[in-house]
Design a protein around this motif. Structure first.
Motif, PDB file in Angstrom:
ATOM      1  N   UNK A  20       0.745  -1.263  -0.165  1.00  0.00           N
ATOM      2  CA  UNK A  20       0.020   0.060  -0.190  1.00  0.00           C
ATOM      3  C   UNK A  20       0.965   1.189   0.134  1.00  0.00           C
ATOM      4  N   UNK A  21       0.838   2.007  -0.975  1.00  0.00           N
ATOM      5  CA  UNK A  21       1.410   3.373  -1.242  1.00  0.00           C
ATOM      6  C   UNK A  21       1.173   4.312  -0.107  1.00  0.00           C
ATOM      7  N   UNK A  22       2.049   5.028   0.324  1.00  0.00           N
ATOM      8  CA  UNK A  22       1.948   6.026   1.431  1.00  0.00           C
ATOM      9  C   UNK A  22       0.902   6.859   1.339  1.00  0.00           C
ATOM     10  N   UNK A  23       0.390   7.382   0.260  1.00  0.00           N
ATOM     11  CA  UNK A  23      -0.722   8.264   0.016  1.00  0.00           C
ATOM     12  C   UNK A  23      -2.084   7.744   0.354  1.00  0.00           C
ATOM     13  N   UNK A  24      -2.220   6.367   0.501  1.00  0.00           N
ATOM     14  CA  UNK A  24      -3.531   5.816   0.689  1.00  0.00           C
ATOM     15  C   UNK A  24      -3.479   5.349   2.124  1.00  0.00           C
ATOM     16  N   UNK A  25      -2.573   5.639   3.048  1.00  0.00           N
ATOM     17  CA  UNK A  25      -2.601   5.167   4.342  1.00  0.00           C
ATOM     18  C   UNK A  25      -3.020   6.623   5.270  1.00  0.00           C
ATOM     19  N   UNK A  26      -3.997   6.623   5.997  1.00  0.00           N
ATOM     20  CA  UNK A  26      -4.278   7.658   6.739  1.00  0.00           C
ATOM     21  C   UNK A  26      -3.321   7.878   8.051  1.00  0.00           C
ATOM     22  N   UNK A  27      -3.179   9.272   8.436  1.00  0.00           N
ATOM     23  CA  UNK A  27      -2.223   9.421   9.398  1.00  0.00           C
ATOM     24  C   UNK A  27      -2.448   8.505  10.785  1.00  0.00           C
ATOM     25  N   UNK A  28      -3.416   8.202  11.278  1.00  0.00           N
ATOM     26  CA  UNK A  28      -3.758   7.546  12.493  1.00  0.00           C
ATOM     27  C   UNK A  28      -3.582   5.831  12.269  1.00  0.00           C
ATOM     28  N   UNK A  29      -3.255   5.304  11.076  1.00  0.00           N
ATOM     29  CA  UNK A  29      -3.394   4.221  10.786  1.00  0.00           C
ATOM     30  C   UNK A  29      -1.753   3.798  11.091  1.00  0.00           C
ATOM     31  N   UNK A  30      -1.716   2.524  12.218  1.00  0.00           N
ATOM     32  CA  UNK A  30      -0.414   2.232  12.157  1.00  0.00           C
ATOM     33  C   UNK A  30      -0.071   0.493  11.955  1.00  0.00           C
ATOM     34  N   UNK A  31      -1.159   0.241  11.137  1.00  0.00           N
ATOM     35  CA  UNK A  31      -1.077  -1.440  10.942  1.00  0.00           C
ATOM     36  C   UNK A  31       0.144  -1.681   9.930  1.00  0.00           C
ATOM     37  N   UNK A  32       0.711  -2.642  10.342  1.00  0.00           N
ATOM     38  CA  UNK A  32       2.226  -3.274   9.477  1.00  0.00           C
ATOM     39  C   UNK A  32       1.715  -3.166   7.915  1.00  0.00           C
ATOM     40  N   UNK A  33       2.614  -2.768   7.214  1.00  0.00           N
ATOM     41  CA  UNK A  33       2.438  -2.909   5.776  1.00  0.00           C
ATOM     42  C   UNK A  33       3.312  -4.188   5.194  1.00  0.00           C
ATOM     43  N   UNK A  34       3.176  -4.403   4.074  1.00  0.00           N
ATOM     44  CA  UNK A  34       4.147  -5.625   3.599  1.00  0.00           C
ATOM     45  C   UNK A  34       4.947  -5.148   2.425  1.00  0.00           C
ATOM     46  N   UNK A  35       5.704  -6.109   1.762  1.00  0.00           N
ATOM     47  CA  UNK A  35       6.374  -5.713   0.728  1.00  0.00           C
ATOM     48  C   UNK A  35       5.873  -6.480  -0.714  1.00  0.00           C
ATOM     49  N   UNK A  36       6.036  -5.932  -1.931  1.00  0.00           N
ATOM     50  CA  UNK A  36       5.418  -6.560  -3.011  1.00  0.00           C
ATOM     51  C   UNK A  36       5.886  -8.087  -3.009  1.00  0.00           C
TER      52      UNK A  36
END
Length: 714
Positions: free
Chosen positions: A24-40
């Motif tokens: 998920x690219x950063x522009x789609x993550x809201x400031x308060x969302x702290x859930x872990x992202x993953x790599x492609x």
């Protein structure tokens, strides 16, 4: 197909990701969302960075089920869907419900649909999505849609079309063919309409025999039992902390020995708890009561083999808290058990949730999004009259930003909900269970007693299970208290789910103007607070909210009333009242509604049906009449623009009243019942009761003297 050269100037085409690109690219993550992202490159893609709705499950995409030959193309198309936006020209062709970006749950379901296609292609020895030509599409869709309902099939076709659309937005499109249904029209590919639907209006309301005792027990928990349960829970936590802090001494060992051995020698039960489906000594409870350390308890009981005795003669672990709550005239409990405090706290949260779900009209997601402080105590009005409590909440359904992208966090409702007293008390109970500012149904804080770090609010599946457990507890309690008539029966349409409360609310408002006290509460709330349509905007674009559901049920109820009146007149019953002639006309011209399936377009038709001032019939069995509602004639003081009477405020002498032989007979029967009640009542009250009985007989006598057959009035 989009070429690499085109992509330089096309803002909708995304650059190719690398193996280390975030899912998920950063522009789609809201400031308060702290859930872990993953790599492609990873095999599991969490979609939690896109989820801000506390009532939504944290979805993920698992690539292990995708054939290896299709994995590269599928990952790229899915990554483009997660981070891209559909073109406005594509959306314009697909109606107002089309979205540039959908929700995380829809992305997960869409990706799973694509993986299903990839597996089908792989089984037939195709090696890439470019092999999916028009003929292949036709072969696949004929198999895929077999056995599906029309709505499910339409969603499936839309998701498969999105694969072609998002592939065209990739910097390296695979060249999958455009599905033929997107060119020719989808109707010819869908199964025939068979009436199947899973929309809100096809959900069956809860049976009144289920809802009545369910709501009574929920209110009883909140208003009568809550203080006892909170006191027991505080005492349980105090004992647990004390047991953990105890340090073993000679004195504590002597106290422990006396506490246990005295009971053993006397043959008395030993305090026991159920742990992992096995009975054993109440280790924490006994340690806290005696001052012994947990290690001291373990050593002492093992040396004397006392654990086996607890299995043979288990006893209670009563908490030393007073019991104030009552059921009728008797205390609801002699004491609350150490282990039972945990169960009761969980049921208390469930009871409060049931009240909020049913007595507000909110969707489940909106209740799950409520936070502590959402319903502040209002300031008194200038004249000293109390103001209504208002609930400030988020709504989530169909919320989009200015670009048409789905907004997971929802948005605040423009118009707050009006809260009646039971709802306010339920919210106050939930506020005692969570910290200030926290979600009222926080998964972590309702994980009693562990309070593990779960995400967001209790999900639908968890709350559905808790409601079923609450029902089972109530039925056991009703049996133990000798109140079998207050048990909650099995609903004929299946389990009690969260989605059925909102539907049931509208059903009862339209069809149950009196009866159970719970229905009277909700009726007064919804018709007085909502009929003026002050909240018709429902906090978002083009939404009817509870009003569309309410209009549908009201229209169906009015059609049923007209049909029953027509049947009674055909059977020879006479009718009377100032609106009798209008009622005959309405009964003759209103179609009979057969079945329960309600199409999406019916909401507008229902509102138009109800707007026919003077010829819509509303049954009011509590007043022993039918109201042929004409706004200007109504003495119940309906709001301006209202299309339905305030049936709980029905007035004698109203120009909309219609009475049948059946209602005249029922009025006399009720008068006889009141006379019997008056005979066993103190004189002052008995006098009032007899006056009421005489009034009902006068109504019946007036009907008998003025009633006419329908053919005379037609």
């Amino acid at each position: 197909m989009t070429t690499a050269l085109d992509s330089w100037n096309d803002p909708y085409v995304l650059p190719l990701p690398s193996s280390e690109s975030p899912v998920v690219l950063p522009q789609w993550i809201s400031p308060g969302n702290t859930h872990p992202n993953a790599r492609y490159r990873e095999a599991v893609w969490p979609l939690a960075p896109l989820i801000d709705n506390p009532g939504t499950t944290l979805f993920k995409i698992d690539w292990t089920g995708c054939p290896a030959l299709f994995l590269v193309e599928m990952k790229l198309a899915t990554w483009t869907m997660i981070n891209g936006r559909l073109r406005p020209t594509y959306l314009q062709e697909r109606g107002v419900r089309a979205r540039a970006r959908s929700s995380a749950s829809d992305m997960r379901d869409t990706c799973n649909e694509w993986i299903r296609l990839a597996n089908w292609l792989h089984e037939r020895l195709f090696t890439g999505l470019a092999d999916c030509t028009e003929d292949v599409w036709r072969a696949y869709i004929s198999e895929r849609l077999a056995g599906l309902t029309r709505n499910h099939a339409a969603r499936t076709c839309a998701r498969l079309t999105d694969l072609w659309a998002f592939d065209s937005l990739s910097a390296q499109p695979c060249g999958i063919a455009r599905p033929p249904w997107d060119i020719e029209g989808v109707d010819d590919f869908l199964p025939a309409a068979d009436g199947s639907s899973q929309r809100e209006n096809s959900i069956e309301p809860l049976d009144p025999q289920v809802l009545g005792p369910l709501l009574v027990w929920a209110i009883r928990f909140v208003e009568d039992f809550a203080d006892d349960i909170f006191a027991a829970w505080d005492e349980r936590r105090r004992l647990t902390a004390a047991a953990a802090a105890n340090r073993g001494t000679a004195e504590s060992l002597a106290t422990l020995s006396e506490f246990l051995l005295t009971r053993v020698q006397a043959g008395d039960p030993l305090p026991a708890v159920l742990c992992r489906n096995q009975l054993g000594l109440a280790r924490v409870y006994i340690s806290a009561r005696t001052g012994a350390s947990l290690a001291q308890f373990d050593s002492f009981t093992q040396q004397r083999g006392l654990s086996a005795l607890a299995t043979e003669r288990p006893g209670p672990c009563p908490l030393q808290v007073p019991i104030a709550g009552r059921v009728g005239e008797i205390p609801w409990r002699e004491y609350i058990d150490f282990e039972e405090a945990t169960v009761l706290m969980r049921h208390l949260g469930t009871a409060a949730a049931i009240i909020c779900l049913y007595l507000t009209g909110m969707r489940p997601q909106e209740v799950q999004g409520l936070r502590s402080g959402c319903c502040p105590d209002p300031e008194p009005a200038a004249d000293g009259t109390p103001e209504r409590h208002l609930i400030h909440s988020q709504h989530y359904k169909n919320v989009t930003d200015d670009d048409g992208n789905h907004v997971s966090a929802g948005e605040e409702r423009t118009v707050p909900w009006v809260a009646i007293s039971p709802v306010v008390r339920a919210i106050r109970v939930l506020e005692r269970m969570v910290p200030e500012g926290e979600l009222l149904l926080s998964s972590a804080h309702h994980d009693i007693p562990w309070q593990r770090s779960y995400h967001g609010a209790l999900k639908n599946s968890a709350l559905n299970k808790r409601i079923e457990k609450f029902v089972r507890w109530v039925n056991r309690e009703a049996a133990s208290l000798g109140l079998p008539d207050q048990a909650i029966p099995q609903d004929p349409h299946g389990s009690i789910g969260m989605s059925r409360f909102r539907r049931t609310l509208a059903w009862h408002i339209a069809r149950r103007p009196g009866g159970l006290i719970a229905l009277a509460i909700q009726y007064g709330h919804m018709r007085t607070a909502l009929d003026a349509r002050t909240s018709s905007g429902y906090g978002s674009r083009s939404r009817g909210g509870i009003h569309s559901v309410l209009d549908i049920e009201t229209a169906l109820a009015a059609a049923d009333t007209a049909a029953r009146l027509r049947d009674r007149m055909n059977a020879g019953e006479k009718i009377s009242g100032p609106a009798a002639r209008r009622a005959v006309t309405a009964a003759a011209t209103t179609p009979r509604f057969e079945g329960r399936i309600v199409p999406r377009t019916f909401a507008k038709k229902a509102a138009k049906f109800l707007a026919r001032d003077g010829v819509v019939l509303y049954d009011n069995p509590d007043a022993f009449l039918i109201c042929a509602f004409k706004h200007d004639n109504a003495l119940c003081e309906p709001e301006p623009g209202a299309t339905a009477p305030r049936q709980y405020a029905c007035q004698t002498g109203c120009g909309n009243a219609v009475r049948t032989d059946t209602y005249a007979r029922q009025a006399r029967e009720r008068a006889d019942e009141i006379d019997q009640l008056a005979a066993a009542t103190p004189e002052k009250i008995a006098r009032r009761l007899r006056l009421n009985a005489n009034r009902l007989r006068e109504i019946a006598d007036t009907h008998d003297a003025t009633a006419q057959p329908a053919k005379v009035l037609a």
